[in-house]
Design a protein around this motif. Sequence first.
Motif, short mmCIF file in Angstrom:
data_model
loop_
_atom_site.label_atom_id
_atom_site.label_comp_id
_atom_site.label_asym_id
_atom_site.label_seq_id
_atom_site.Cartn_x
_atom_site.Cartn_y
_atom_site.Cartn_z
N LEU A 123 0.66 -1.29 0.01
CA LEU A 123 0.15 0.00 0.03
C LEU A 123 0.87 1.28 0.11
CD1 LEU A 123 -2.81 -1.01 2.67
CD2 LEU A 123 -3.25 -0.47 0.20
N SER A 124 1.99 1.15 0.26
CA SER A 124 2.99 2.23 0.50
C SER A 124 3.27 3.00 -0.95
CB SER A 124 4.23 1.95 1.14
OG SER A 124 5.17 3.32 1.20
N LYS A 125 2.95 4.38 -0.96
CA LYS A 125 3.27 5.11 -2.04
C LYS A 125 4.84 5.21 -2.53
CE LYS A 125 -1.14 7.81 -1.63
NZ LYS A 125 -1.75 9.11 -1.83
N LYS A 126 5.49 5.28 -1.11
CA LYS A 126 7.11 5.33 -1.52
C LYS A 126 7.55 3.90 -1.51
CE LYS A 126 7.97 7.33 2.31
NZ LYS A 126 8.77 7.92 3.31
N THR A 127 8.65 3.93 -2.25
CA THR A 127 9.22 2.30 -2.46
C THR A 127 9.84 1.84 -1.00
OG1 THR A 127 9.80 2.73 -4.77
CG2 THR A 127 10.78 0.87 -3.40
N PRO A 128 9.28 0.94 -0.29
CA PRO A 128 9.67 0.67 0.86
C PRO A 128 10.98 -0.07 0.93
CG PRO A 128 7.33 -0.20 0.59
CD PRO A 128 7.98 0.02 -0.83
N MET A 129 11.83 0.39 1.79
CA MET A 129 13.06 -0.30 1.95
C MET A 129 13.00 -0.81 3.60
SD MET A 129 15.13 -0.04 -0.50
CE MET A 129 13.93 -0.54 -1.55
N SER A 130 12.51 -0.31 4.45
CA SER A 130 12.29 -0.61 5.64
C SER A 130 10.91 -0.58 6.41
CB SER A 130 13.29 -0.01 6.79
OG SER A 130 14.57 -0.41 6.56
N ILE A 131 10.29 -1.60 7.02
CA ILE A 131 9.19 -1.29 7.57
C ILE A 131 8.96 -1.90 8.82
CG2 ILE A 131 6.64 -2.06 7.27
CD1 ILE A 131 6.76 -2.74 4.37
N TYR A 132 8.81 -0.87 9.69
CA TYR A 132 8.91 -1.24 11.06
C TYR A 132 7.49 -0.82 11.99
CZ TYR A 132 9.89 3.75 11.57
OH TYR A 132 9.66 5.16 11.35
N SER A 133 7.33 -1.50 12.97
CA SER A 133 6.27 -1.23 13.95
C SER A 133 6.48 -0.85 15.23
CB SER A 133 5.15 -2.57 13.82
OG SER A 133 5.90 -3.67 14.48
N SER A 134 5.45 -0.74 15.92
CA SER A 134 5.45 -0.77 17.66
C SER A 134 5.53 -2.00 18.08
CB SER A 134 4.31 0.21 18.16
OG SER A 134 3.05 -0.45 17.67
N VAL A 135 5.77 -2.21 19.41
CA VAL A 135 5.74 -3.79 19.93
C VAL A 135 5.18 -3.54 21.21
CG1 VAL A 135 8.09 -3.94 18.93
CG2 VAL A 135 7.77 -2.97 21.26
N TYR A 136 4.53 -4.86 21.57
CA TYR A 136 4.22 -4.89 23.06
C TYR A 136 5.58 -5.37 23.80
CZ TYR A 136 -0.53 -5.56 21.78
OH TYR A 136 -1.78 -5.39 21.09
N GLU A 137 5.83 -4.75 24.85
CA GLU A 137 6.87 -5.07 25.98
C GLU A 137 6.36 -6.19 26.75
OE1 GLU A 137 8.48 -1.85 27.96
OE2 GLU A 137 9.72 -1.10 26.32
N ILE A 138 7.46 -7.22 26.69
CA ILE A 138 6.86 -8.30 27.78
C ILE A 138 8.08 -8.58 28.40
CG2 ILE A 138 5.45 -9.52 26.11
CD1 ILE A 138 7.48 -11.45 25.24
N ASP A 139 7.75 -9.13 29.70
CA ASP A 139 8.80 -9.52 30.64
C ASP A 139 9.34 -11.10 30.39
OD1 ASP A 139 7.10 -11.46 31.99
OD2 ASP A 139 6.41 -10.08 33.59
#
Length: 324
Positions: A123-139
Amino acid sequence: MNNRSIYFRQAPTITIFLFAYNQENFIKEACLSILEQDYKSPIEIIFSDDCSQDLTFNIMTQVARSYEGVHSIVLNKNKKNLGLIGHVNLSYKLSKGDLIFAAAGDDISLPDRVSKTIEAYRLSKKTPMSIYSSVYEIDENSKVRNIRKPPFTESVTAEKCVLSSALIIGAAHAWHRNIFDTFGEIEEDKAYEDLVLAYRSALLDGLVYLDEPLVKYRVNVGISYQHVINNKDKQHKEKFINDSSYYYKTMTPVLNQRLKDTSKIAGEDKLIKKITRAINRQDVHYNYLMKNYSFFRSISKSVGFINFLYFIKYWFRLARKGYL
């Protein structure tokens, strides 16, 4: 989404590369989370152990042998320990996929991590080189603590992040192999791969953020946490020096690598000058700070510790911006 007309590109071929080292307590959960992805097309999965001294590789092998799904699994154990950067460089050589998902041996990928990342890629209009997200922190017991977002969640240019010591969360990162095709292997073996690869993607105008946690990221374990443990009971001077040394030793190889990478992109002379100046001044300021610790400590006693912290923060801000 079912409307294919909104996609800007076809789905890439995929490799999930699991980086493992002495993580026998967490590795099975990490492996199974990768095998349980809901993505329908075949995925190349590489379980790679960096010469662990515990049962990590044995557990990965058992998981791989019991798998009967559509994905292909490659087992690799390095004959000697390559370290983080050496292992990342190896991932480029061993993988066949266009998009390489990084997975740590103590983290858990959510079942829809791959499918939602590929959706964002298409879906990205730019050419994706890196895709990253948020995270759940777990112990250490895999209990969710909170959601953690990366420092940069908006559109990021190389100019904005060129001197940044935090860009993305590497545990939730997928990068295109074109990054290595363009810039080659990471040469600075003391650098952190997320600070290098994300900056490379910014140079190519290809950083894409997905605002949803797709990985359970284990905290209070690993390299960075070990630094916190080492400092926990230190006296003021030793802790202060350790903290400053840690930042200096972390950022110097990162900036050196960014300088090499920027030099490979035409028309980035301003960034090259900015990085060069930062490297030179960081070296000068670090040495100055270490030699003059007693002076800063005396300020702390006279103006109070909180004011001292604000003073240091302000001093570093001026230094990083090149005013000192």
